[in-house]
Design a protein around this motif. Structure first.
Motif, PDB file in Angstrom:
ATOM      1  N   PRO A 194       0.812  -1.226   0.000  1.00  0.00           N
ATOM      2  CA  PRO A 194       0.000   0.000   0.000  1.00  0.00           C
ATOM      3  C   PRO A 194       0.843   1.272   0.000  1.00  0.00           C
ATOM      4  O   PRO A 194       1.990   1.286   0.448  1.00  0.00           O
ATOM      5  N   ALA A 195       0.238   2.326  -0.477  1.00  0.00           N
ATOM      6  CA  ALA A 195       0.910   3.621  -0.516  1.00  0.00           C
ATOM      7  C   ALA A 195       1.114   4.175   0.891  1.00  0.00           C
ATOM      8  O   ALA A 195       0.413   3.800   1.843  1.00  0.00           O
ATOM      9  N   GLU A 196       2.073   5.070   1.023  1.00  0.00           N
ATOM     10  CA  GLU A 196       2.361   5.736   2.287  1.00  0.00           C
ATOM     11  C   GLU A 196       2.227   7.248   2.104  1.00  0.00           C
ATOM     12  O   GLU A 196       2.501   7.778   1.028  1.00  0.00           O
ATOM     13  N   ILE A 197       1.831   7.904   3.166  1.00  0.00           N
ATOM     14  CA  ILE A 197       1.798   9.363   3.179  1.00  0.00           C
ATOM     15  C   ILE A 197       2.744   9.842   4.270  1.00  0.00           C
ATOM     16  O   ILE A 197       2.519   9.576   5.457  1.00  0.00           O
ATOM     17  N   LEU A 198       3.814  10.516   3.856  1.00  0.00           N
ATOM     18  CA  LEU A 198       4.767  11.078   4.809  1.00  0.00           C
ATOM     19  C   LEU A 198       4.429  12.543   5.021  1.00  0.00           C
ATOM     20  O   LEU A 198       4.110  13.258   4.067  1.00  0.00           O
ATOM     21  N   ARG A 199       4.507  12.992   6.282  1.00  0.00           N
ATOM     22  CA  ARG A 199       4.148  14.361   6.614  1.00  0.00           C
ATOM     23  C   ARG A 199       5.308  15.078   7.288  1.00  0.00           C
ATOM     24  O   ARG A 199       6.049  14.495   8.096  1.00  0.00           O
ATOM     25  N   ALA A 200       5.480  16.343   6.947  1.00  0.00           N
ATOM     26  CA  ALA A 200       6.530  17.145   7.554  1.00  0.00           C
ATOM     27  C   ALA A 200       6.229  17.375   9.027  1.00  0.00           C
ATOM     28  O   ALA A 200       5.077  17.392   9.448  1.00  0.00           O
ATOM     29  N   GLY A 201       7.281  17.569   9.806  1.00  0.00           N
ATOM     30  CA  GLY A 201       7.112  17.872  11.228  1.00  0.00           C
ATOM     31  C   GLY A 201       8.421  17.733  11.965  1.00  0.00           C
ATOM     32  O   GLY A 201       9.153  16.741  11.784  1.00  0.00           O
ATOM     33  N   ALA A 202       8.747  18.711  12.775  1.00  0.00           N
ATOM     34  CA  ALA A 202       9.983  18.654  13.554  1.00  0.00           C
ATOM     35  C   ALA A 202       9.976  17.421  14.456  1.00  0.00           C
ATOM     36  O   ALA A 202       8.982  17.123  15.120  1.00  0.00           O
ATOM     37  N   GLY A 203      11.072  16.694  14.451  1.00  0.00           N
ATOM     38  CA  GLY A 203      11.192  15.517  15.299  1.00  0.00           C
ATOM     39  C   GLY A 203      10.555  14.266  14.741  1.00  0.00           C
ATOM     40  O   GLY A 203      10.549  13.218  15.408  1.00  0.00           O
ATOM     41  N   ASN A 204       9.996  14.307  13.546  1.00  0.00           N
ATOM     42  CA  ASN A 204       9.372  13.118  12.954  1.00  0.00           C
ATOM     43  C   ASN A 204      10.441  12.062  12.701  1.00  0.00           C
ATOM     44  O   ASN A 204      11.334  12.257  11.872  1.00  0.00           O
ATOM     45  N   PRO A 205      10.377  10.921  13.389  1.00  0.00           N
ATOM     46  CA  PRO A 205      11.432   9.902  13.261  1.00  0.00           C
ATOM     47  C   PRO A 205      11.452   9.188  11.917  1.00  0.00           C
ATOM     48  O   PRO A 205      12.398   8.464  11.618  1.00  0.00           O
ATOM     49  N   HIS A 206      10.404   9.399  11.119  1.00  0.00           N
ATOM     50  CA  HIS A 206      10.325   8.724   9.826  1.00  0.00           C
ATOM     51  C   HIS A 206      10.949   9.544   8.698  1.00  0.00           C
ATOM     52  O   HIS A 206      10.953   9.105   7.546  1.00  0.00           O
ATOM     53  N   LEU A 207      11.460  10.722   9.030  1.00  0.00           N
ATOM     54  CA  LEU A 207      12.050  11.599   8.025  1.00  0.00           C
ATOM     55  C   LEU A 207      13.564  11.653   8.166  1.00  0.00           C
ATOM     56  O   LEU A 207      14.117  11.368   9.230  1.00  0.00           O
ATOM     57  N   SER A 208      14.235  12.028   7.095  1.00  0.00           N
ATOM     58  CA  SER A 208      15.689  12.178   7.102  1.00  0.00           C
ATOM     59  C   SER A 208      16.091  13.411   7.899  1.00  0.00           C
ATOM     60  O   SER A 208      15.281  14.312   8.161  1.00  0.00           O
ATOM     61  N   SER A 209      17.364  13.488   8.251  1.00  0.00           N
ATOM     62  CA  SER A 209      17.877  14.651   8.977  1.00  0.00           C
ATOM     63  C   SER A 209      17.781  15.913   8.122  1.00  0.00           C
ATOM     64  O   SER A 209      17.607  17.021   8.646  1.00  0.00           O
ATOM     65  N   PHE A 210      17.873  15.756   6.809  1.00  0.00           N
ATOM     66  CA  PHE A 210      17.774  16.914   5.919  1.00  0.00           C
ATOM     67  C   PHE A 210      16.362  17.498   5.953  1.00  0.00           C
ATOM     68  O   PHE A 210      16.187  18.714   5.863  1.00  0.00           O
ATOM     69  N   ALA A 211      15.355  16.631   6.073  1.00  0.00           N
ATOM     70  CA  ALA A 211      13.974  17.108   6.158  1.00  0.00           C
ATOM     71  C   ALA A 211      13.700  17.743   7.511  1.00  0.00           C
ATOM     72  O   ALA A 211      13.182  18.867   7.591  1.00  0.00           O
ATOM     73  N   THR A 212      14.038  17.060   8.606  1.00  0.00           N
ATOM     74  CA  THR A 212      13.720  17.584   9.931  1.00  0.00           C
ATOM     75  C   THR A 212      14.525  18.845  10.250  1.00  0.00           C
ATOM     76  O   THR A 212      14.043  19.723  10.966  1.00  0.00           O
ATOM     77  N   HIS A 213      15.741  18.960   9.711  1.00  0.00           N
ATOM     78  CA  HIS A 213      16.538  20.175   9.897  1.00  0.00           C
ATOM     79  C   HIS A 213      15.798  21.394   9.358  1.00  0.00           C
ATOM     80  O   HIS A 213      15.976  22.513   9.869  1.00  0.00           O
ATOM     81  N   ASN A 214      14.953  21.192   8.362  1.00  0.00           N
ATOM     82  CA  ASN A 214      14.242  22.294   7.718  1.00  0.00           C
ATOM     83  C   ASN A 214      12.776  22.381   8.124  1.00  0.00           C
ATOM     84  O   ASN A 214      12.016  23.141   7.524  1.00  0.00           O
ATOM     85  N   CYS A 215      12.375  21.609   9.141  1.00  0.00           N
ATOM     86  CA  CYS A 215      11.042  21.725   9.727  1.00  0.00           C
ATOM     87  C   CYS A 215      11.116  22.667  10.923  1.00  0.00           C
ATOM     88  O   CYS A 215      12.033  22.574  11.731  1.00  0.00           O
ATOM     89  N   ARG A 216      10.133  23.534  11.064  1.00  0.00           N
ATOM     90  CA  ARG A 216      10.152  24.532  12.128  1.00  0.00           C
ATOM     91  C   ARG A 216       9.135  24.248  13.229  1.00  0.00           C
ATOM     92  O   ARG A 216       9.261  24.771  14.339  1.00  0.00           O
ATOM     93  N   THR A 217       8.125  23.467  12.924  1.00  0.00           N
ATOM     94  CA  THR A 217       7.046  23.228  13.878  1.00  0.00           C
ATOM     95  C   THR A 217       6.690  21.740  13.914  1.00  0.00           C
ATOM     96  O   THR A 217       7.030  20.988  12.996  1.00  0.00           O
ATOM     97  N   PRO A 218       6.002  21.287  14.973  1.00  0.00           N
ATOM     98  CA  PRO A 218       5.523  19.902  15.001  1.00  0.00           C
ATOM     99  C   PRO A 218       4.554  19.642  13.857  1.00  0.00           C
ATOM    100  O   PRO A 218       3.965  20.572  13.290  1.00  0.00           O
ATOM    101  N   GLY A 219       4.366  18.387  13.537  1.00  0.00           N
ATOM    102  CA  GLY A 219       3.470  18.009  12.452  1.00  0.00           C
ATOM    103  C   GLY A 219       2.079  18.589  12.620  1.00  0.00           C
ATOM    104  O   GLY A 219       1.577  18.727  13.742  1.00  0.00           O
ATOM    105  N   GLY A 220       1.458  18.939  11.502  1.00  0.00           N
ATOM    106  CA  GLY A 220       0.105  19.470  11.535  1.00  0.00           C
ATOM    107  C   GLY A 220       0.023  20.976  11.479  1.00  0.00           C
ATOM    108  O   GLY A 220      -1.051  21.535  11.274  1.00  0.00           O
TER     109      GLY A 220
END
Length: 387
Positions: free
Chosen positions: A294-320
């Motif tokens: 099945p398909a997956e939906i990844l969501r931006a968010g600071a501290g999201n353990p499912h994202l790379s360090s490059f993504a979380t480094h550029n997140c400013r707020t928790p998911g949502g």
């Protein structure tokens, strides 16, 4: 560092869209302060703009040459660290070269210059001086774009086979350049914008996004550009078939006559194991589709353990909490600032902080314009990507 980085700006005065965006982005993380500006070629607008931004009166300039000369002579405790250039395309090259010659790092709007030859000269100057240059390809600042790039780099999708990237806008569906629209007037004027219209303005963004996410480069292309609105001087619509170095095939569409569209940038990348989709209208979401699950939906968010360090480094707020265009722009400035701070401190910037577009992407963007225009005018169509 125990101070903010000091920034000067060329262009971007009152009522200039992109100048205000740059100032918001630079101010977002409290790392940078605007200290000087030559904000317009109109002396009254330059001075009024400087006063409205509360610049010191002796650091409000009416031409960039005077500004760069005087600012270069400032004592170390007042001297600017970098210059941001937000003029129309034809006025990028000269101030950028002079800023580098005076020892300033540079931030510059895309496309980087008016011609490919100028871009090559600017690259040589950057290499000669050893200074840093940030090219503001905004969309590479989105966290989920960075996530997509890392997934491709890690082989998550397998060998990449297909890339679709599209950037439809509708704001030039009428001959707005003849109706008092200043943005339309210069962007459709070959003397100020260059040899391409839509392909130079937004096609370069789509091209940059495709190469950034795939980590690959286009080696051949076949273009078909159009002027759809009678009386217009530059292309307002076009499509490009692309072949990447690793064998992937690509399709790029850029149009400014897609009536009703806003800034509907979207990219889909497919490999042997699956594909993914990102759209600027829903920037916090990356859809990943698999061949055998099945398909997956990844969501931006600071501290999201499912994202790379490059993504979380550029997140400013928790998911949502929505983060959009301004935050992506701010990420470019923050990473650039962090890299400059490290240089000044004599330390090494993180790989995440060094992930921003520079002069190399600028040269490739100008080469894209040249090759697209050449291919569109050719009867042979398929053109080797030349720089």
């Amino acid at each position: 560092m125990n101070r903010k980085l000091r920034m000067g700006m060329i262009g971007g005065g009152k009522d200039a869209f992109i100048g205000a965006i740059h100032r918001i982005a630079a101010n977002m993380d409290g790392l940078i302060e605007l200290k000087a500006g030559a904000l317009s070629i109109n002396p009254e607008v330059a001075e009024d703009s400087g006063r409205s931004l509360f610049l010191d009166s002796d650091r409000i300039y009416t031409d960039f040459k005077t500004m760069l000369e005087k600012e270069a002579a400032m004592p170390a405790e007042k001297r600017l660290d970098f210059i941001t250039i937000v003029t129309p395309n034809f006025a990028h090259f000269e101030p950028a070269m002079m800023a580098l010659d005076k020892g300033f790092h540079v931030v510059i709007e895309k496309p980087i210059t008016f011609t490919l030859d100028e871009a090559k000269q600017l690259k040589a100057k950057v290499e000669q001086t050893g200074l840093s240059l940030l090219l503001t390809h905004t969309y590479t600042g989105y966290p989920m774009v960075k996530q997509a790039r890392q997934m491709v780099a890690n082989g998550t999708l397998g060998k990449i086979r297909k890339v679709w990237v599209e950037y439809p806008q509708g704001w030039l569906s009428k001959l707005s350049e003849r109706e008092g629209n200043a943005q339309a007037a210069w962007r459709t004027d070959p003397k100020r914008s260059g040899k391409a219209g839509a392909m130079g303005d937004i096609g370069t963004h789509a091209f940059n996004l495709a190469e950034y996410i795939t980590g690959d480069t286009v080696e051949k292309l076949c273009a078909d550009n159009h002027i759809m609105v009678p009386g217009r001087l530059l292309d307002d619509d076009g499509a490009v078939l692309m072949r990447f170095t690793n064998g992937a095939a690509g399709v790029l569409m850029a149009s400014q006559v897609a009536a009703g569209e806003e800034n509907a940038l979207k990219i889909r990348v497919y490999g042997e194991k699956g594909g993914m989709e990102w759209a600027q209208h829903e920037p916090n979401t990356l859809i990943v589709r698999w061949l055998d699950k099945p398909a997956e939906i990844l969501r931006a968010g600071a501290g999201n353990p499912h994202l790379s360090s490059f993504a979380t480094h550029n997140c400013r707020t928790p998911g949502g909490h929505p983060e959009g265009y301004l935050e992506a722009f701010g990420n470019l400035y923050r990473n650039f600032a962090l890299s400059l701070q490290a240089r000044i401190d004599g330390t090494e910037a993180s790989k995440e902080a060094l992930d921003f577009p520079s002069v190399n992407e600028g040269v490739r963007g100008m080469a894209f314009i040249d090759n697209v225009v050449k291919s569109s005018a050719s009867t042979e169509k398929w053109t080797t990507f030349e720089i």
